[in-house]
Motif scaffolding. Structure first.
Motif, PDB file in Angstrom:
ATOM      1  N   LYS A   1       0.864  -1.085  -0.128  1.00 39.90           N
ATOM      2  CA  LYS A   1       0.021   0.097  -0.026  1.00 39.90           C
ATOM      3  C   LYS A   1       0.862   1.307   0.085  1.00 39.90           C
ATOM      4  O   LYS A   1       0.559   2.263  -0.628  1.00 39.90           O
ATOM      5  CB  LYS A   1      -0.938  -0.110   1.265  1.00 39.90           C
ATOM      6  N   LEU A   2       1.946   1.159   0.769  1.00 38.62           N
ATOM      7  CA  LEU A   2       2.674   2.537   0.853  1.00 38.62           C
ATOM      8  C   LEU A   2       3.456   2.611  -0.520  1.00 38.62           C
ATOM      9  O   LEU A   2       3.763   3.786  -0.906  1.00 38.62           O
ATOM     10  CB  LEU A   2       3.863   2.365   2.052  1.00 38.62           C
ATOM     11  N   ALA A   3       3.956   1.604  -1.057  1.00 40.82           N
ATOM     12  CA  ALA A   3       4.507   1.664  -2.416  1.00 40.82           C
ATOM     13  C   ALA A   3       3.645   2.279  -3.706  1.00 40.82           C
ATOM     14  O   ALA A   3       3.959   2.987  -4.422  1.00 40.82           O
ATOM     15  CB  ALA A   3       4.975   0.073  -2.973  1.00 40.82           C
ATOM     16  N   ALA A   4       2.398   1.899  -3.497  1.00 43.59           N
ATOM     17  CA  ALA A   4       1.417   2.331  -4.385  1.00 43.59           C
ATOM     18  C   ALA A   4       0.957   3.706  -4.038  1.00 43.59           C
ATOM     19  O   ALA A   4       0.773   4.586  -5.002  1.00 43.59           O
ATOM     20  CB  ALA A   4       0.010   1.481  -4.147  1.00 43.59           C
ATOM     21  N   MET A   5       1.013   3.969  -2.833  1.00 42.25           N
ATOM     22  CA  MET A   5       1.006   5.628  -2.644  1.00 42.25           C
ATOM     23  C   MET A   5       1.900   6.388  -3.080  1.00 42.25           C
ATOM     24  O   MET A   5       1.716   7.505  -3.823  1.00 42.25           O
ATOM     25  CB  MET A   5       0.860   5.817  -0.974  1.00 42.25           C
ATOM     26  N   SER A   6       3.206   6.056  -3.057  1.00 36.39           N
ATOM     27  CA  SER A   6       4.184   6.764  -3.621  1.00 36.39           C
ATOM     28  C   SER A   6       4.360   6.865  -5.135  1.00 36.39           C
ATOM     29  O   SER A   6       4.853   7.781  -5.485  1.00 36.39           O
ATOM     30  CB  SER A   6       5.771   5.968  -3.163  1.00 36.39           C
ATOM     31  N   GLN A   7       3.933   5.595  -5.469  1.00 39.67           N
ATOM     32  CA  GLN A   7       3.905   5.729  -7.060  1.00 39.67           C
ATOM     33  C   GLN A   7       2.731   6.715  -7.665  1.00 39.67           C
ATOM     34  O   GLN A   7       2.990   7.351  -8.657  1.00 39.67           O
ATOM     35  CB  GLN A   7       3.512   4.326  -7.627  1.00 39.67           C
TER      36      GLN A   7
ATOM     37  N   GLU B   1       1.896   9.530  -6.110  1.00 37.22           N
ATOM     38  CA  GLU B   1       2.467  10.872  -5.597  1.00 37.22           C
ATOM     39  C   GLU B   1       3.192  11.278  -6.862  1.00 37.22           C
ATOM     40  O   GLU B   1       3.111  12.385  -7.604  1.00 37.22           O
ATOM     41  CB  GLU B   1       3.025  10.736  -4.664  1.00 37.22           C
ATOM     42  N   GLU B   2       4.013  10.265  -7.452  1.00 40.42           N
ATOM     43  CA  GLU B   2       5.184  10.572  -8.606  1.00 40.42           C
ATOM     44  C   GLU B   2       4.177  10.830  -9.651  1.00 40.42           C
ATOM     45  O   GLU B   2       4.516  11.692 -10.657  1.00 40.42           O
ATOM     46  CB  GLU B   2       5.778   9.295  -8.722  1.00 40.42           C
ATOM     47  N   GLY B   3       3.220  10.085  -9.978  1.00 44.12           N
ATOM     48  CA  GLY B   3       2.261  10.457 -11.171  1.00 44.12           C
ATOM     49  C   GLY B   3       1.572  11.491 -11.328  1.00 44.12           C
ATOM     50  O   GLY B   3       1.540  12.295 -12.123  1.00 44.12           O
ATOM     51  N   LEU B   4       1.200  12.087  -9.856  1.00 42.55           N
ATOM     52  CA  LEU B   4       0.640  13.291  -9.753  1.00 42.55           C
ATOM     53  C   LEU B   4       1.452  14.464 -10.082  1.00 42.55           C
ATOM     54  O   LEU B   4       1.258  15.618 -11.037  1.00 42.55           O
ATOM     55  CB  LEU B   4       0.130  13.543  -8.382  1.00 42.55           C
ATOM     56  N   VAL B   5       2.974  14.363  -9.728  1.00 45.14           N
ATOM     57  CA  VAL B   5       3.765  15.622 -10.027  1.00 45.14           C
ATOM     58  C   VAL B   5       3.836  15.283 -11.667  1.00 45.14           C
ATOM     59  O   VAL B   5       3.949  16.602 -12.381  1.00 45.14           O
ATOM     60  CB  VAL B   5       5.124  15.062  -9.517  1.00 45.14           C
ATOM     61  N   LYS B   6       4.101  14.065 -12.297  1.00 44.76           N
ATOM     62  CA  LYS B   6       4.081  14.095 -13.821  1.00 44.76           C
ATOM     63  C   LYS B   6       2.927  14.793 -14.482  1.00 44.76           C
ATOM     64  O   LYS B   6       3.179  15.592 -15.394  1.00 44.76           O
ATOM     65  CB  LYS B   6       4.319  12.750 -14.373  1.00 44.76           C
ATOM     66  N   PHE B   7       1.781  14.377 -13.985  1.00 45.45           N
ATOM     67  CA  PHE B   7       0.516  15.008 -14.621  1.00 45.45           C
ATOM     68  C   PHE B   7       0.534  16.665 -14.459  1.00 45.45           C
ATOM     69  O   PHE B   7       0.085  17.269 -15.288  1.00 45.45           O
ATOM     70  CB  PHE B   7      -0.600  14.380 -13.882  1.00 45.45           C
ATOM     71  N   ASN B   8       0.952  17.284 -13.237  1.00 46.97           N
ATOM     72  CA  ASN B   8       1.028  18.562 -12.985  1.00 46.97           C
ATOM     73  C   ASN B   8       1.983  19.334 -14.009  1.00 46.97           C
ATOM     74  O   ASN B   8       1.895  20.304 -14.365  1.00 46.97           O
ATOM     75  CB  ASN B   8       1.388  18.856 -11.648  1.00 46.97           C
ATOM     76  N   VAL B   9       3.230  18.430 -14.420  1.00 46.35           N
ATOM     77  CA  VAL B   9       4.086  19.138 -15.147  1.00 46.35           C
ATOM     78  C   VAL B   9       3.405  19.229 -16.517  1.00 46.35           C
ATOM     79  O   VAL B   9       3.621  20.218 -17.489  1.00 46.35           O
ATOM     80  CB  VAL B   9       5.533  18.621 -15.162  1.00 46.35           C
TER      81      VAL B   9
END
Length: 443
Positions: free
Chosen positions: A130-136, A138-146
């Motif tokens: 679950k923690l790994a999925a959460m980190s992934q 968050e990384e995806g959100l950063v990419k989308f924002n960019v």
């Protein structure tokens, strides 16, 4: 606090001092209510520390040798609590202190039964995933924002069309398919929002407990909730951009009618968040002022949708439709019928006013548990909705477009609108001239 903690680690499902009418049904509901609302008073690491200390004291887990029979009666109860805590609030365990408390209490009871070791390993394995999925996520959100940054220079498309310029109709001409892909985005985004984010967004220091640090003094962990609100805003602006971008009136009218059909299908699916975002986008001033364009649109279906989402009577029509969708979900036999995606901003507003309108404590100083039962009911209902697996097949090119297509800022939308249909008064003319200078560098 000790008397309440007692109920977390004993077989008693409900506190004897509370009537059944004012308490959650069953120990699982009680645990969820407590773990959700407790963070308004105490930080999770401190809460888990107190739970562990109470368990050690009650069960004499620091004695050698252990009372094996006693611990075997107690073990399943604490393991159930820790399982539910890690499954429902995994973000709490991002802190090393939480994981330390977790491992400590499990290692104290594990020697009493081989099955406890298996349960412990399963808890830690599931938590790690679950923690790994959460980190992934968050990384995806950063990419989308960019990738989804705005570009008002696209306004130049009106005067010099580019053969490579894409619009929504060139990506997806079927409103049913687009509504389904929007539902994919909604459910994917919702899946990352933890129940604690609703409380942490409004957390305040308990004025009667000066010994405890305010949980809201820590960095609020509401990034997924905030990202979801940003997605709603992006969809609003994407709809408005797609409508304002075409140079020809007939094409703009086609885009409006297309989004009306998309919105209607979102309503049928139970995707009320995308529905409201689309309606909001079409009601933005740069779009609504396009009177000649709207004159070519068959608006009857649009007015019906607007009526469904009318804010009158505290969104009475929408709330009626939401209850209908929720009932359908409860009796559904397929994931397609289970979908309920609420108008998220209104859900946040409801939870905010519940928190602000009811005191955390009663006049006698006791915790107002009735308030937190209602809070848990609203958040718990949302948690059930967000776990539905999307039944529609992914169309990756459409999903990519929804996440990455450039959108106009508000100024860009106004300029595009003025370029489409000339200003009607001096105020609009002055603004048009200023926008052409600031955005296009023209005088």
């Amino acid at each position: 606090m000790p008397s309440v903690l007692q109920h977390l680690v004993t077989p008693v499902a409900l506190a004897p001092t509370w009537s059944r009418a004012r308490t959650p049904r069953g120990k699982k509901a009680y645990v969820f209510t407590f773990l959700l609302s407790s963070r308004l008073f105490i930080a999770p690491p401190e809460l888990l520390s107190r739970v562990c200390q109470l368990c050690i004291k009650q069960q004499q887990l620091d004695q050698i040798p252990l009372d094996m029979a006693k611990v075997r009666k107690f073990g399943p109860k604490i393991l159930q609590l820790l399982t539910e805590w890690t499954e429902t609030f995994p973000s709490d365990f991002r802190e090393e202190q939480m994981v330390g408390h977790l491992k400590d209490i499990i290692h104290r009871i594990a020697p009493c039964d081989e099955a406890y070791w298996k349960t412990m390993n399963q808890i830690l394995q599931n938590l790690s995933q679950k923690l790994a999925a959460m980190s992934q996520s968050e990384e995806g959100l950063v990419k989308f924002n960019v990738s989804s940054s705005a570009s008002d220079k696209m306004v130049a498309y009106k005067t010099k069309p580019s053969p490579i310029q894409k619009d929504v109709l060139s990506i997806c001409s079927d409103p049913y398919t687009l509504a389904q892909q929007l539902t994919h985005v909604e459910l994917e985004r919702l899946s990352h929002i933890g129940p604690e984010e609703f409380v942490q967004a409004f957390a305040q220091k308990d004025p009667l407990d000066s010994s405890q640090p305010c949980f809201s003094d820590q960095k609020k962990k509401t990034s997924n909730l905030e990202a979801y609100v940003k997605w709603f805003n992006r969809l609003c602006y994407l709809v408005a951009t797609e409508i304002c971008m075409p140079a020809k009136k007939k094409q703009r009218a086609l885009v409006i009618e297309f989004f009306i059909d998309v919105a209607r299908e979102c309503f049928n699916i139970g995707n009320f968040n995308s529905l409201m975002a689309i309606i909001s986008g079409m009601n933005m001033s740069p779009v609504s002022r396009l009177k000649k364009t709207w004159g070519k649109v068959k608006t009857a279906k649009f007015f019906i949708l607007e009526h469904q989402m009318d804010p009158t009577g505290n969104f009475y029509n929408y709330r009626t439709a939401l209850r209908g969708a929720a009932h359908r979900s409860q009796t559904a036999h397929s994931n397609r019928e289970k979908i309920v995606i609420p108008f998220f901003s209104l859900l946040i507003k409801d939870i905010y006013f519940l928190n602000e309108g009811c005191a955390n404590r009663l006049p006698n100083g006791h915790v107002n548990f009735e308030k937190f039962v209602e809070l848990a009911r609203q958040v718990g209902e949302f948690m059930a909705w967000k776990q539905v697996e999307c039944p529609f097949e992914e169309e990756r090119n459409i999903l990519h477009y929804l996440h990455s297509a450039p959108i106009f800022t508000e100024d860009g939308l106004y300029l595009a609108s003025y370029e489409s249909e000339s200003p009607e008064n001096q105020v609009e003319k002055d603004r048009w001239k200023a926008l052409r200078t600031s955005i296009l560098g023209k005088t």
